[in-house]
Design a protein around this motif. Structure first.
Motif, short mmCIF file in Angstrom:
data_model
loop_
_atom_site.label_atom_id
_atom_site.label_comp_id
_atom_site.label_asym_id
_atom_site.label_seq_id
_atom_site.Cartn_x
_atom_site.Cartn_y
_atom_site.Cartn_z
N ALA A 17 0.96 -1.02 -0.34
CA ALA A 17 -0.23 0.24 -0.32
C ALA A 17 0.97 1.10 0.22
CB ALA A 17 -0.61 0.08 1.20
N LEU A 18 1.88 1.19 1.36
CA LEU A 18 3.17 2.02 0.74
C LEU A 18 3.28 2.87 -1.03
CD1 LEU A 18 4.09 4.85 2.37
CD2 LEU A 18 5.56 2.83 3.38
N SER A 19 3.52 1.30 -1.30
CA SER A 19 4.90 1.30 -2.01
C SER A 19 3.87 2.47 -3.17
CB SER A 19 4.68 0.51 -2.77
OG SER A 19 6.23 -0.36 -1.70
N ASP A 20 2.38 1.45 -3.85
CA ASP A 20 1.36 2.01 -4.16
C ASP A 20 1.61 3.53 -4.03
OD1 ASP A 20 0.88 -0.72 -5.55
OD2 ASP A 20 -1.02 -0.92 -4.31
N HIS A 22 3.32 5.78 -3.02
CA HIS A 22 4.38 6.19 -3.86
C HIS A 22 4.36 6.68 -5.08
CE1 HIS A 22 7.33 7.26 -0.41
NE2 HIS A 22 6.52 6.35 0.67
N ARG A 23 3.21 5.85 -5.40
CA ARG A 23 3.25 5.67 -7.45
C ARG A 23 3.15 6.62 -7.75
NH1 ARG A 23 5.00 -0.04 -6.77
NH2 ARG A 23 3.17 0.01 -6.82
N ARG A 24 1.77 7.13 -7.02
CA ARG A 24 0.46 7.90 -6.86
C ARG A 24 1.05 9.12 -6.66
NH1 ARG A 24 -2.56 3.71 -4.73
NH2 ARG A 24 -2.98 4.50 -2.83
N PHE A 25 1.97 9.43 -5.93
CA PHE A 25 2.20 11.03 -5.78
C PHE A 25 3.43 10.90 -5.92
CE2 PHE A 25 -1.95 9.59 -3.50
CZ PHE A 25 -2.46 10.71 -3.20
N GLY A 26 3.83 12.22 -6.99
CA GLY A 26 5.32 12.44 -6.98
C GLY A 26 5.74 13.01 -5.90
N ASP A 32 4.32 13.60 1.28
CA ASP A 32 3.82 13.21 2.70
C ASP A 32 2.89 13.13 3.02
OD1 ASP A 32 6.69 13.23 1.84
OD2 ASP A 32 7.06 15.21 2.25
N VAL A 33 2.27 13.93 2.87
CA VAL A 33 0.91 14.07 3.89
C VAL A 33 -0.15 12.60 3.14
CG1 VAL A 33 -1.57 15.31 3.74
CG2 VAL A 33 0.51 16.51 3.71
N ALA A 34 0.22 12.19 2.03
CA ALA A 34 -1.03 11.17 1.57
C ALA A 34 -0.39 10.05 2.06
CB ALA A 34 -1.27 11.46 0.25
N CYS A 35 1.23 9.51 1.95
CA CYS A 35 1.34 8.56 2.78
C CYS A 35 1.34 8.55 4.09
CB CYS A 35 2.27 8.27 1.60
SG CYS A 35 1.86 7.81 -0.21
N ARG A 36 1.45 9.61 4.83
CA ARG A 36 2.01 9.71 6.16
C ARG A 36 1.45 8.52 7.33
NH1 ARG A 36 1.20 14.94 7.93
NH2 ARG A 36 2.67 15.29 6.99
N HIS A 37 0.40 7.85 7.18
CA HIS A 37 -0.51 7.19 8.04
C HIS A 37 -0.18 5.82 7.56
CE1 HIS A 37 -3.43 7.10 4.55
NE2 HIS A 37 -3.35 5.62 4.53
N LEU A 38 0.33 5.14 6.00
CA LEU A 38 0.87 4.16 5.57
C LEU A 38 2.69 4.18 6.11
CD1 LEU A 38 -1.06 3.77 1.97
CD2 LEU A 38 -1.22 2.98 4.14
N ASN A 39 2.93 5.51 6.04
CA ASN A 39 4.51 5.23 6.57
C ASN A 39 4.63 4.38 7.99
OD1 ASN A 39 7.29 5.47 5.45
ND2 ASN A 39 6.75 7.53 7.06
N ARG A 40 3.93 5.29 9.12
CA ARG A 40 3.38 5.14 10.34
C ARG A 40 3.46 4.11 10.44
NH1 ARG A 40 3.23 8.42 14.84
NH2 ARG A 40 1.89 6.98 16.93
#
Length: 92
Positions: A17-20, A22-26, A32-40
């Motif tokens: 999900a995090l890789s996806d 990162h692909r969706r957002f440059g 950073d904002v869009a993927c923050r919850h997945l990263n954490r």
């Protein structure tokens, strides 16, 4: 993180999900904002896999305020978790 028989950490879906994400957002603030919850969530999953007892102690002892003793126990649990994490890092 994955071995031949499957995901031994239980974190594979979060990694995907995090890789996806990162692909969706440059690169940049939007990612950073869009993927923050997945990263954490992935970080917490991996830490819980590597240091389960220490991670649980931090969750239990540091979840809320409390007495001076509980705060001291929380600090000790955090230190133990840091030592455990450090023991799994490359020493190059």
């Amino acid at each position: 993180m994955e071995e031949a028989g499957g995901d031994r950490t239980g974190c594979e879906k979060l990694q995907t999900a995090l890789s996806d994400c990162h692909r969706r957002f440059g690169p940049g603030a939007t990612r950073d904002v869009a993927c923050r919850h997945l990263n954490r969530a992935l970080a917490e999953c991996l830490v819980s896999f590597l240091c389960p007892e220490e991670s649980e102690a931090v969750r239990t002892l540091c979840s809320s305020g409390g007495t001076r003793l509980k705060r001291s126990q929380c600090q000790q649990a955090q230190l133990s978790l840091s030592v455990c994490i450090a023991s799994h890092q490359d020493q190059d």
